[in-house]
Write an enzyme that holds these catalytic residues in place. Structure first.
Site, PDB file in Angstrom:
ATOM      1  N   GLU A  30       4.001   8.282   5.432  1.00 42.79           N
ATOM      2  CA  GLU A  30       4.400   6.992   5.990  1.00 42.79           C
ATOM      3  C   GLU A  30       5.562   6.413   5.203  1.00 42.79           C
ATOM      4  O   GLU A  30       5.895   6.895   4.126  1.00 42.79           O
ATOM      5  CB  GLU A  30       3.231   5.994   5.991  1.00 42.79           C
ATOM      6  CG  GLU A  30       2.724   5.613   4.617  1.00 42.79           C
ATOM      7  CD  GLU A  30       1.603   4.582   4.685  1.00 42.79           C
ATOM      8  OE1 GLU A  30       1.010   4.397   5.756  1.00 42.79           O
ATOM      9  OE2 GLU A  30       1.318   3.975   3.636  1.00 42.79           O
ATOM     10  N   ILE A  65      -5.044  17.741   4.197  1.00 37.26           N
ATOM     11  CA  ILE A  65      -4.458  18.527   3.100  1.00 37.26           C
ATOM     12  C   ILE A  65      -5.414  18.396   1.919  1.00 37.26           C
ATOM     13  O   ILE A  65      -5.646  17.291   1.418  1.00 37.26           O
ATOM     14  CB  ILE A  65      -3.063  17.989   2.707  1.00 37.26           C
ATOM     15  CG1 ILE A  65      -2.145  17.873   3.935  1.00 37.26           C
ATOM     16  CG2 ILE A  65      -2.429  18.858   1.636  1.00 37.26           C
ATOM     17  CD1 ILE A  65      -1.711  19.163   4.548  1.00 37.26           C
ATOM     18  N   LYS A 106      -7.147   9.854  13.735  1.00 34.36           N
ATOM     19  CA  LYS A 106      -6.709   8.548  13.224  1.00 34.36           C
ATOM     20  C   LYS A 106      -6.326   7.613  14.364  1.00 34.36           C
ATOM     21  O   LYS A 106      -5.704   8.040  15.336  1.00 34.36           O
ATOM     22  CB  LYS A 106      -5.504   8.727  12.284  1.00 34.36           C
ATOM     23  CG  LYS A 106      -5.807   9.633  11.106  1.00 34.36           C
ATOM     24  CD  LYS A 106      -4.553   9.994  10.347  1.00 34.36           C
ATOM     25  CE  LYS A 106      -4.342   9.096   9.152  1.00 34.36           C
ATOM     26  NZ  LYS A 106      -3.216   9.593   8.318  1.00 34.36           N
ATOM     27  N   GLY A 111      -3.846   1.519   6.244  1.00 32.02           N
ATOM     28  CA  GLY A 111      -4.541   1.210   5.003  1.00 32.02           C
ATOM     29  C   GLY A 111      -5.899   1.875   4.910  1.00 32.02           C
ATOM     30  O   GLY A 111      -6.832   1.324   4.338  1.00 32.02           O
ATOM     31  N   ASN A 116       7.034   2.745   3.606  1.00 29.28           N
ATOM     32  CA  ASN A 116       6.798   1.336   3.289  1.00 29.28           C
ATOM     33  C   ASN A 116       8.131   0.615   3.294  1.00 29.28           C
ATOM     34  O   ASN A 116       9.030   0.962   2.531  1.00 29.28           O
ATOM     35  CB  ASN A 116       6.120   1.187   1.928  1.00 29.28           C
ATOM     36  CG  ASN A 116       4.680   1.658   1.971  1.00 29.28           C
ATOM     37  OD1 ASN A 116       3.984   1.444   2.951  1.00 29.28           O
ATOM     38  ND2 ASN A 116       4.245   2.324   0.931  1.00 29.28           N
ATOM     39  N   HIS A 157       0.189  12.632  -4.435  1.00 20.74           N
ATOM     40  CA  HIS A 157       0.913  11.588  -3.706  1.00 20.74           C
ATOM     41  C   HIS A 157       2.269  11.429  -4.389  1.00 20.74           C
ATOM     42  O   HIS A 157       2.347  11.040  -5.548  1.00 20.74           O
ATOM     43  CB  HIS A 157       0.137  10.271  -3.754  1.00 20.74           C
ATOM     44  CG  HIS A 157       0.813   9.160  -3.003  1.00 20.74           C
ATOM     45  ND1 HIS A 157       0.313   8.644  -1.845  1.00 20.74           N
ATOM     46  CD2 HIS A 157       1.961   8.504  -3.245  1.00 20.74           C
ATOM     47  CE1 HIS A 157       1.129   7.698  -1.398  1.00 20.74           C
ATOM     48  NE2 HIS A 157       2.134   7.587  -2.249  1.00 20.74           N
ATOM     49  N   GLU A 184       6.721   7.986   1.746  1.00 16.83           N
ATOM     50  CA  GLU A 184       5.565   8.573   1.059  1.00 16.83           C
ATOM     51  C   GLU A 184       5.244   9.956   1.616  1.00 16.83           C
ATOM     52  O   GLU A 184       5.312  10.173   2.830  1.00 16.83           O
ATOM     53  CB  GLU A 184       4.347   7.645   1.207  1.00 16.83           C
ATOM     54  CG  GLU A 184       4.605   6.264   0.622  1.00 16.83           C
ATOM     55  CD  GLU A 184       3.326   5.504   0.299  1.00 16.83           C
ATOM     56  OE1 GLU A 184       2.303   5.749   0.963  1.00 16.83           O
ATOM     57  OE2 GLU A 184       3.370   4.671  -0.626  1.00 16.83           O
ATOM     58  N   ARG A 193       9.458  -2.135   2.198  1.00 19.57           N
ATOM     59  CA  ARG A 193       9.464  -3.273   1.275  1.00 19.57           C
ATOM     60  C   ARG A 193       9.656  -2.738  -0.142  1.00 19.57           C
ATOM     61  O   ARG A 193       9.615  -1.531  -0.355  1.00 19.57           O
ATOM     62  CB  ARG A 193       8.113  -3.988   1.345  1.00 19.57           C
ATOM     63  CG  ARG A 193       6.958  -3.026   1.080  1.00 19.57           C
ATOM     64  CD  ARG A 193       5.622  -3.711   0.958  1.00 19.57           C
ATOM     65  NE  ARG A 193       4.514  -2.787   1.160  1.00 19.57           N
ATOM     66  CZ  ARG A 193       4.000  -1.979   0.265  1.00 19.57           C
ATOM     67  NH1 ARG A 193       4.511  -1.935  -0.951  1.00 19.57           N
ATOM     68  NH2 ARG A 193       2.989  -1.173   0.550  1.00 19.57           N
ATOM     69  N   LYS A 196      -3.433   2.811  -5.710  1.00 18.27           N
ATOM     70  CA  LYS A 196      -2.818   3.448  -6.867  1.00 18.27           C
ATOM     71  C   LYS A 196      -3.162   2.674  -8.130  1.00 18.27           C
ATOM     72  O   LYS A 196      -3.190   1.446  -8.104  1.00 18.27           O
ATOM     73  CB  LYS A 196      -1.303   3.468  -6.672  1.00 18.27           C
ATOM     74  CG  LYS A 196      -0.876   4.258  -5.444  1.00 18.27           C
ATOM     75  CD  LYS A 196       0.538   3.892  -4.998  1.00 18.27           C
ATOM     76  CE  LYS A 196       0.840   4.554  -3.669  1.00 18.27           C
ATOM     77  NZ  LYS A 196       2.086   4.044  -3.069  1.00 18.27           N
TER      78      LYS A 196
END
Lengths: 458, 77
Positions: A288, A203, A158, A164, A290, A208, A274, A292, A236
């Site tokens: 990760e 994985i 990565k 994203g 988020n 999630h 997450e 917000r 999602k």
């Protein structure tokens, strides 16, 4: 307490923030582009300021125009919503530099968590399990080969500066890896101006699961978890709380780990941590954070009774956390589905248009967060989310029954929407049994998308 | 003369990415099926293809211009 809030967003989340501010007696200022003159958030706010043409980078992403609007209208604070500037560290800094309160974390906290490698290291340091892989950037292919002993195949390479879903390569064996690694470095450099790479084990069948946290910069609490395993192209579509996959013991460990991380980074505001959860191994891994409020926050509000946006505003106004962990409890089960202006039968092609007849579902246990009204012309320039339908019941079975009832009541004439997708999912035995994972929906769509029939009136 | 229309409302782009050259320059020939631009609608991108072959393409819509469904994007001879 805050006095006057500029809402730096549009659509349903702008409406949601205006409602929470009103409940707390805070005056509101909306901003709008040329395409949003008639939008509901403009109608509901106390004042509204025009900030530019339809293209987001010339309006909702224009930091200068938004700050000018806040200053001109005498605001003391800015709420970014989600998307647009919500996780832009420079925006948080710029708001603070103008002497205004940013309703969310500091620029430094956004920067730390926005850097995937730094966030992974911070999680590891806080004792939060991370997906096996490199501890930071991989300096060379020799170092990368050594990490493969831990991860095995398949492995993800990565881009450190990616996000994203961008800048990811998967290698299934050593030959693929030897080829992919230098290519990934060159691509990362070209795409992000930063050739840095890190590695994570893939994985296989994972769920999630994410934990909602609230912090005031010193202390933090969690509001339990949400499961968002039904995804299409990493987006999602159906979110629920609590997750049926977790034992009470694992839930406790998961939520405690999220609080540890939020405290470790001195987090302020509402945030989401997450994770991937591996059913077979009964283990969870941080992916990760988020920094917000998220689209799916209402499912947590429905099961805890907490107004998360109001809590964000109180924290930003300088109040310490009002909620203690022992005061936060789960009641029943909630499900949210995203009603998008897309045709699920035709590869989700966007379908902007004008709303004809509108029938909003209601009754016990039903919430409908939206910016729609009859006659509203949905602009093509922004995302396709029209509404979030959230249902709550004593049990998951009761919530699904309510979802089916509410979907049947819902009518949005004039547009094609994802409603038929949710009617079909609610009737699917695997969904009813909560036997799903993050790749389940895409293979389900391969078989079923053609059978999704739009409402006759659209 | 034939017209190339937008089938979707959204934002018209003449090149595949901001740092890349346009799909077609004014005056180019086009074959049926050639991509002449992109329409961005609700954060997804859709290719605009010429339905017939022609010569001397002339763009009517500007790069990054908002367009309605049915708008003329370009003309070809």
């Amino acid at each position: 307490m805050l006095r006057k809030l500029l809402v730096a967003n549009r659509g349903e989340i702008a409406v949601r923030v205006i409602r929470a501010a009103r409940d707390l007696g805070i005056a509101t200022v909306a901003v709008y582009s040329d395409a949003d003159r008639d939008a509901l958030h403009v109608q509901l706010a106390d004042e509204a300021v025009h900030i530019g043409p339809p293209a987001p980078k010339k309006s909702y992403l224009d930091i200068g125009a938004i700050l000018q609007a806040a200053v001109d209208t005498g605001c003391d604070s800015v709420h970014p919503g989600y998307g647009f500037l919500a996780e832009n560290a420079a925006f948080s800094d710029a708001v603070a530099a103008k002497g205004l309160v940013f309703v969310g974390p500091s620029g430094d906290a956004i920067r730390l968590m926005g850097d995937k490698v730094a966030a992974r290291s911070a999680a590891h340091a806080a004792g939060v399990p991370v997906v096996p892989g490199s501890m930071g950037r991989v300096a060379s292919i020799e170092e990368a080969r050594a990490i493969l002993i831990d991860t095995g195949f398949p492995v993800m390479i990565k881009a450190a500066a990616g996000g994203g879903g961008r800048g990811i390569r998967i290698a299934n064996n050593l030959a693929e890896f030897e080829k992919a690694f230098p290519q990934a470095a060159a691509e990362a450099l070209a795409a992000f101006g930063d050739g840095g790479l890190y590695m994570e084990k893939v994985i296989g069948r994972a769920r999630h699961i994410e934990v909602q946290v609230l912090g005031d910069g010193a202390d933090a609490v969690h509001c339990f978890e949400r499961e968002c395993s039904l995804q299409r192209r990493r987006q999602k579509v159906w979110e629920e709380a609590p997750s049926l996959a977790l034992s009470d013991k694992v839930r406790e460990e998961l939520c405690a780990s999220a609080v540890r991380l939020a405290r470790a980074v001195g987090y302020s505001g509402a945030g989401t941590i997450e994770y991937l959860y591996d059913d077979a191994e009964d283990r969870f891994y941080f992916i990760e954070m988020n920094t917000r409020i998220q689209v799916e926050h209402p499912v947590t509000e429905m099961i805890t009774g907490i107004d998360l946006v109001a809590e964000m505003l109180r924290i930003a106004g300088g109040e310490p956390l009002r909620l203690r962990q022992r005061d936060i409890a789960v009641s029943g089960h909630a499900i949210e589905v995203r009603i998008n202006a897309e045709d699920p039968a035709r590869d989700f092609v966007p379908f902007p248009g004008t709303v004809g007849d509108l029938r909003v579902p209601g009754g016990p246990g039903v919430r409908f967060d939206s910016m729609l009204y009859p006659g509203y012309a949905v602009p093509p320039f922004y995302d396709s989310l029209l509404a979030k339908l959230i249902v709550h019941g004593e049990t998951r079975e009761a919530a699904i029954v309510r979802l089916v009832r509410a979907l049947a009541e819902l009518r949005i004439a004039g547009l094609k929407t994802t409603k038929p997708l949710f009617t079909a999912l609610a009737a699917d035995p695997a969904v009813q049994a909560a036997d799903v994972h993050t790749r389940w929906l895409e293979s389900w769509l391969d078989q079923h998308a053609g059978t999704l029939i739009p409402d006759p009136e659209t | 003369m034939a017209q190339i229309l937008s089938h979707l409302p959204g934002t018209f782009y003449r090149s595949p990415a901001p740092d890349q050259p346009p799909y077609k320059a004014d005056g180019d020939s086009v074959a049926a099926g050639d991509v002449i631009g992109l329409i961005e609608v609700m954060k997804s991108f859709h290719e605009v293809k010429a339905e017939v072959a022609g010569t001397n393409i002339r763009f009517v819509a500007d790069n990054e211009e908002p367009v309605m469904a049915g708008a003329v994007l370009a003309e070809i001879d």
